[in-house]
Write a protein that holds these residues in place. Structure first.
Motif, mmCIF file in Angstrom:
data_model
loop_
_atom_site.group_PDB
_atom_site.id
_atom_site.type_symbol
_atom_site.label_atom_id
_atom_site.label_comp_id
_atom_site.label_asym_id
_atom_site.label_seq_id
_atom_site.Cartn_x
_atom_site.Cartn_y
_atom_site.Cartn_z
ATOM 1 N N VAL A 130 0.838 -1.202 0.000
ATOM 2 C CA VAL A 130 0.000 0.000 0.000
ATOM 3 C C VAL A 130 0.874 1.254 0.000
ATOM 4 O O VAL A 130 0.620 2.218 -0.738
ATOM 5 N N GLU A 131 1.927 1.236 0.802
ATOM 6 C CA GLU A 131 2.854 2.377 0.822
ATOM 7 C C GLU A 131 3.488 2.584 -0.549
ATOM 8 O O GLU A 131 3.786 3.713 -0.944
ATOM 9 N N ALA A 132 3.683 1.492 -1.285
ATOM 10 C CA ALA A 132 4.302 1.583 -2.610
ATOM 11 C C ALA A 132 3.336 2.058 -3.685
ATOM 12 O O ALA A 132 3.750 2.343 -4.807
ATOM 13 N N GLY A 133 2.043 2.118 -3.350
ATOM 14 C CA GLY A 133 1.078 2.640 -4.305
ATOM 15 C C GLY A 133 -0.006 1.680 -4.735
ATOM 16 O O GLY A 133 -0.807 2.009 -5.614
ATOM 17 N N ALA A 134 -0.064 0.498 -4.125
ATOM 18 C CA ALA A 134 -1.133 -0.449 -4.476
ATOM 19 C C ALA A 134 -2.490 0.131 -4.086
ATOM 20 O O ALA A 134 -2.640 0.750 -3.029
ATOM 21 N N ASP A 135 -3.475 -0.100 -4.944
ATOM 22 C CA ASP A 135 -4.832 0.406 -4.696
ATOM 23 C C ASP A 135 -5.688 -0.590 -3.922
ATOM 24 O O ASP A 135 -6.706 -0.212 -3.339
ATOM 25 N N GLY A 136 -5.313 -1.855 -3.970
ATOM 26 C CA GLY A 136 -6.059 -2.887 -3.282
ATOM 27 C C GLY A 136 -5.115 -3.999 -2.868
ATOM 28 O O GLY A 136 -3.999 -4.106 -3.395
ATOM 29 N N ILE A 137 -5.555 -4.814 -1.923
ATOM 30 C CA ILE A 137 -4.750 -5.926 -1.424
ATOM 31 C C ILE A 137 -5.555 -7.207 -1.554
ATOM 32 O O ILE A 137 -6.736 -7.255 -1.200
ATOM 33 N N TYR A 138 -4.878 -8.262 -2.032
ATOM 34 C CA TYR A 138 -5.536 -9.540 -2.270
ATOM 35 C C TYR A 138 -4.751 -10.648 -1.570
ATOM 36 O O TYR A 138 -3.874 -11.278 -2.179
ATOM 37 N N PRO A 139 -5.053 -10.952 -0.314
ATOM 38 C CA PRO A 139 -4.375 -12.042 0.390
ATOM 39 C C PRO A 139 -5.013 -13.374 0.009
ATOM 40 O O PRO A 139 -5.831 -13.936 0.753
ATOM 41 N N ILE A 140 -4.640 -13.870 -1.148
ATOM 42 C CA ILE A 140 -5.305 -15.035 -1.715
ATOM 43 C C ILE A 140 -5.209 -16.240 -0.771
ATOM 44 O O ILE A 140 -4.166 -16.483 -0.163
ATOM 45 N N MET A 141 -6.315 -16.960 -0.647
ATOM 46 C CA MET A 141 -6.425 -18.151 0.190
ATOM 47 C C MET A 141 -6.305 -17.861 1.678
ATOM 48 O O MET A 141 -6.091 -18.769 2.480
ATOM 49 N N ALA A 142 -6.451 -16.613 2.077
ATOM 50 C CA ALA A 142 -6.458 -16.302 3.505
ATOM 51 C C ALA A 142 -7.657 -16.972 4.162
ATOM 52 O O ALA A 142 -8.768 -16.915 3.627
ATOM 53 N N PRO A 143 -7.487 -17.625 5.296
ATOM 54 C CA PRO A 143 -8.631 -18.205 5.999
ATOM 55 C C PRO A 143 -9.667 -17.130 6.303
ATOM 56 O O PRO A 143 -9.305 -16.016 6.705
ATOM 57 N N PRO A 144 -10.937 -17.414 6.090
ATOM 58 C CA PRO A 144 -11.967 -16.387 6.296
ATOM 59 C C PRO A 144 -11.910 -15.719 7.661
ATOM 60 O O PRO A 144 -12.149 -14.507 7.778
ATOM 61 N N GLU A 145 -11.552 -16.486 8.699
ATOM 62 C CA GLU A 145 -11.546 -15.904 10.037
ATOM 63 C C GLU A 145 -10.461 -14.847 10.226
ATOM 64 O O GLU A 145 -10.497 -14.072 11.188
ATOM 65 N N LEU A 146 -9.482 -14.793 9.295
ATOM 66 C CA LEU A 146 -8.429 -13.784 9.384
ATOM 67 C C LEU A 146 -8.764 -12.515 8.606
ATOM 68 O O LEU A 146 -8.054 -11.511 8.722
ATOM 69 N N LEU A 147 -9.811 -12.550 7.811
ATOM 70 C CA LEU A 147 -10.145 -11.379 6.984
ATOM 71 C C LEU A 147 -10.390 -10.117 7.809
ATOM 72 O O LEU A 147 -9.952 -9.033 7.397
ATOM 73 N N PRO A 148 -11.071 -10.176 8.956
ATOM 74 C CA PRO A 148 -11.256 -8.934 9.726
ATOM 75 C C PRO A 148 -9.932 -8.281 10.123
ATOM 76 O O PRO A 148 -9.801 -7.056 10.059
ATOM 77 N N ARG A 149 -8.941 -9.071 10.513
ATOM 78 C CA ARG A 149 -7.660 -8.495 10.914
ATOM 79 C C ARG A 149 -6.898 -7.947 9.711
ATOM 80 O O ARG A 149 -6.232 -6.911 9.799
ATOM 81 N N LEU A 150 -7.014 -8.630 8.580
ATOM 82 C CA LEU A 150 -6.370 -8.128 7.370
ATOM 83 C C LEU A 150 -7.023 -6.831 6.903
ATOM 84 O O LEU A 150 -6.334 -5.884 6.510
ATOM 85 N N ALA A 151 -8.342 -6.767 6.951
ATOM 86 C CA ALA A 151 -9.052 -5.552 6.538
ATOM 87 C C ALA A 151 -8.700 -4.382 7.439
ATOM 88 O O ALA A 151 -8.569 -3.238 6.978
ATOM 89 N N ALA A 152 -8.555 -4.654 8.742
ATOM 90 C CA ALA A 152 -8.235 -3.581 9.683
ATOM 91 C C ALA A 152 -6.807 -3.078 9.517
ATOM 92 O O ALA A 152 -6.485 -1.963 9.944
ATOM 93 N N ALA A 153 -5.942 -3.895 8.896
ATOM 94 C CA ALA A 153 -4.526 -3.549 8.794
ATOM 95 C C ALA A 153 -4.227 -2.576 7.667
ATOM 96 O O ALA A 153 -3.159 -1.950 7.665
ATOM 97 N N VAL A 154 -5.123 -2.459 6.691
ATOM 98 C CA VAL A 154 -4.878 -1.593 5.538
ATOM 99 C C VAL A 154 -6.101 -0.720 5.290
ATOM 100 O O VAL A 154 -7.220 -1.070 5.664
ATOM 101 N N ASP A 155 -5.865 0.414 4.639
ATOM 102 C CA ASP A 155 -6.977 1.336 4.374
ATOM 103 C C ASP A 155 -7.335 1.378 2.895
ATOM 104 O O ASP A 155 -7.743 2.410 2.368
#
Length: 240
Positions: free
Chosen positions: A161-186
């Motif tokens: 994100v700092e480098a300029g990415a517009d979106g993040i795709y943590p492919i195959m992330a376990p669904p239960e981790l999605l809230p923490r991943l979403a909270a980590a980036v804007d």
């Protein structure tokens, strides 16, 4: 609507759902169904061209994306895997020639995670060359090739994100981790609805994703339906 605006209009209650066309015909079907944009899956396109995922020659992949873009009037994002060994300026030139307005760029190659600093530099170079028009969806492959370390996935996501990415795709992330991943980036978080028995797009949205893609799932389900049809029409059916 402009592709970037679609992402920022999306919410966890109404995520942006992007079907994955593998050729011009499937792209028309999805666009005619009313989806506002599409996102090609490299595995689906590769299979439609007769290749294993990751083994399609880049010229064939770019040509397939161009045919998909020409077939529809909605924005198309292209899965360009890890960039085919092309320097970011050349990669951007080849991508823009297809008419795509966004891309996925993976941070693994030959089943190995790249150094995140190296990937961040590639993303920054691509961002600087593209300007604001191209939507760059940075794939984080920690959960496929990196042992599934959440801290590593978050660190990579923040770097990208700092480098300029517009979106993040943590492919195959376990669904239960999605809230923490979403909270980590804007920026918008992409989740994959890969299996019919997995979380639905709505459920993935409730977990924090605002962009939903399907990988090769739609291609595979369509081929399975085609096989069922052929079996009913083929020699085995007529001989009964």
């Amino acid at each position: 609507m402009e592709f970037r605006a679609l992402h920022h209009q999306a919410t966890t209650d109404a995520p942006l759902i992007l079907p994955g066309p593998w050729d011009a015909g499937s792209a028309r079907v999805f666009a005619d169904a009313g989806f506002p944009a599409l996102a090609t899956p490299s595995a689906g396109v590769s299979a439609s061209l007769g290749y294993e995922d990751g083994h399609t020659p880049p010229q064939e992949m770019f040509a397939a994306v161009a045919r998909i873009v020409r077939a529809v009037d909605v924005p198309v994002s292209a899965d360009i895997e890890s960039g085919y060994g092309l320097a970011p300026p050349e990669l951007l030139e080849r991508l823009l020639e297809t008419g795509a307005v966004g891309c996925n760029l993976e941070d693994s190659e030959s089943d190995q995670l790249m150094d995140p600093i190296h990937q961040a530099h590639r993303l920054a170079e691509l961002r600087n060359a593209a300007g604001p028009e191209l939507f760059i969806n940075a794939r984080v492959d920690t959960f496929v090739h990196g042992g599934g370390d959440l801290d590593d996935a978050i660190a990579r996501a923040r770097l990208y994100v700092e480098a300029g990415a517009d979106g993040i795709y943590p492919i195959m992330a376990p669904p239960e981790l999605l809230p923490r991943l979403a909270a980590a980036v804007d920026v918008p978080l992409n989740a994959g609805a890969f299996r019919p028995d997995g979380p639905s797009p709505r459920e993935l949205g409730q977990l924090g994703a605002t962009r939903i893609t399907f990988g090769p799932r739609l291609f595979r389900e369509t081929m399975a339906a085609g096989r069922d049809l052929v079996q009913r029409l083929g020699p085995a059916a007529s001989s009964g």
